[in-house]
Design a protein around this motif. Structure first.
Motif, PDB file in Angstrom:
ATOM      1  N   MET A 112       0.841  -1.173   0.000  1.00 10.77           N
ATOM      2  CA  MET A 112       0.000   0.000   0.000  1.00 10.77           C
ATOM      3  C   MET A 112       0.893   1.246   0.000  1.00 10.77           C
ATOM      4  O   MET A 112       1.876   1.310   0.722  1.00 10.77           O
ATOM      5  CB  MET A 112      -0.904  -0.017   1.229  1.00 10.77           C
ATOM      6  CG  MET A 112      -1.816   1.189   1.284  1.00 10.77           C
ATOM      7  SD  MET A 112      -3.046   1.051   2.581  1.00 10.77           S
ATOM      8  CE  MET A 112      -4.359   0.271   1.690  1.00 10.77           C
ATOM      9  N   THR A 113       0.523   2.207  -0.811  1.00 11.17           N
ATOM     10  CA  THR A 113       1.307   3.431  -0.924  1.00 11.17           C
ATOM     11  C   THR A 113       0.962   4.394   0.207  1.00 11.17           C
ATOM     12  O   THR A 113      -0.203   4.604   0.527  1.00 11.17           O
ATOM     13  CB  THR A 113       1.013   4.122  -2.272  1.00 11.17           C
ATOM     14  OG1 THR A 113       1.257   3.200  -3.327  1.00 11.17           O
ATOM     15  CG2 THR A 113       1.881   5.329  -2.459  1.00 11.17           C
ATOM     16  N   CYS A 114       1.979   4.971   0.763  1.00 20.47           N
ATOM     17  CA  CYS A 114       1.814   5.927   1.855  1.00 20.47           C
ATOM     18  C   CYS A 114       1.171   7.218   1.317  1.00 20.47           C
ATOM     19  O   CYS A 114       1.548   7.700   0.249  1.00 20.47           O
ATOM     20  CB  CYS A 114       3.179   6.231   2.453  1.00 20.47           C
ATOM     21  SG  CYS A 114       3.157   7.498   3.721  1.00 20.47           S
TER      22      CYS A 114
ATOM     23  N   ASP B 191       3.701   9.863   0.419  1.00 25.69           N
ATOM     24  CA  ASP B 191       4.407   9.624  -0.831  1.00 25.69           C
ATOM     25  C   ASP B 191       3.558  10.070  -2.023  1.00 25.69           C
ATOM     26  O   ASP B 191       4.062  10.673  -2.977  1.00 25.69           O
ATOM     27  CB  ASP B 191       4.780   8.156  -0.989  1.00 25.69           C
ATOM     28  CG  ASP B 191       5.871   7.715  -0.016  1.00 25.69           C
ATOM     29  OD1 ASP B 191       6.609   8.600   0.495  1.00 25.69           O
ATOM     30  OD2 ASP B 191       5.976   6.502   0.226  1.00 25.69           O
ATOM     31  N   ARG B 192       2.256   9.766  -1.973  1.00 30.17           N
ATOM     32  CA  ARG B 192       1.347  10.185  -3.058  1.00 30.17           C
ATOM     33  C   ARG B 192       1.272  11.707  -3.124  1.00 30.17           C
ATOM     34  O   ARG B 192       1.311  12.289  -4.205  1.00 30.17           O
ATOM     35  CB  ARG B 192      -0.042   9.597  -2.847  1.00 30.17           C
ATOM     36  CG  ARG B 192      -0.141   8.132  -3.189  1.00 30.17           C
ATOM     37  CD  ARG B 192      -1.578   7.672  -3.359  1.00 30.17           C
ATOM     38  NE  ARG B 192      -2.500   8.229  -2.378  1.00 30.17           N
ATOM     39  CZ  ARG B 192      -3.032   7.566  -1.362  1.00 30.17           C
ATOM     40  NH1 ARG B 192      -2.744   6.288  -1.185  1.00 30.17           N
ATOM     41  NH2 ARG B 192      -3.854   8.147  -0.515  1.00 30.17           N
TER      42      ARG B 192
ATOM     43  N   GLN C 181       3.525  13.851  -2.128  1.00 35.03           N
ATOM     44  CA  GLN C 181       4.811  14.357  -2.608  1.00 35.03           C
ATOM     45  C   GLN C 181       4.924  14.173  -4.119  1.00 35.03           C
ATOM     46  O   GLN C 181       5.401  15.060  -4.831  1.00 35.03           O
ATOM     47  CB  GLN C 181       5.959  13.645  -1.900  1.00 35.03           C
ATOM     48  CG  GLN C 181       7.313  14.197  -2.268  1.00 35.03           C
ATOM     49  CD  GLN C 181       8.432  13.514  -1.505  1.00 35.03           C
ATOM     50  OE1 GLN C 181       8.261  12.402  -0.983  1.00 35.03           O
ATOM     51  NE2 GLN C 181       9.571  14.172  -1.433  1.00 35.03           N
ATOM     52  N   ALA C 182       4.494  13.048  -4.637  1.00 32.16           N
ATOM     53  CA  ALA C 182       4.532  12.801  -6.082  1.00 32.16           C
ATOM     54  C   ALA C 182       3.628  13.771  -6.819  1.00 32.16           C
ATOM     55  O   ALA C 182       3.995  14.303  -7.882  1.00 32.16           O
ATOM     56  CB  ALA C 182       4.129  11.357  -6.378  1.00 32.16           C
TER      57      ALA C 182
END
Length: 70
Positions: free
Chosen positions: A1-3, A6-7, A9-10
């Motif tokens: 699962m993506t933090c 992080d999403r 920041q992207a």
């Protein structure tokens, strides 16, 4: 699962890259620069003059751009 951080920041990086690309794609003035600002008559720094087509000092250009976007 993506933090989620992080999403976020992207996404922020994508938006920043798009904003930079949009600014670089805008047409720029060409030709010789003025030695003094057309608005306040202060000297335009040599490093700014080297960019070509500069007619205003940084403070006057900033004011001009803020007024143009309203």
């Amino acid at each position: 699962m993506t933090c989620p951080f992080d999403r976020a920041q992207a996404l922020e990086q994508r938006q920043r890259d798009q904003a930079i690309a949009a600014q670089l794609a805008r047409p720029r003035s060409t030709g010789p620069s003025l030695t003094h600002c057309q608005d306040c008559d202060r000297e335009i720094p040599a490093a700014r003059q080297a960019l070509g087509g500069m007619t205003r000092c940084v403070p006057c250009q900033t004011t001009f751009e803020k007024g143009a976007h309203r």
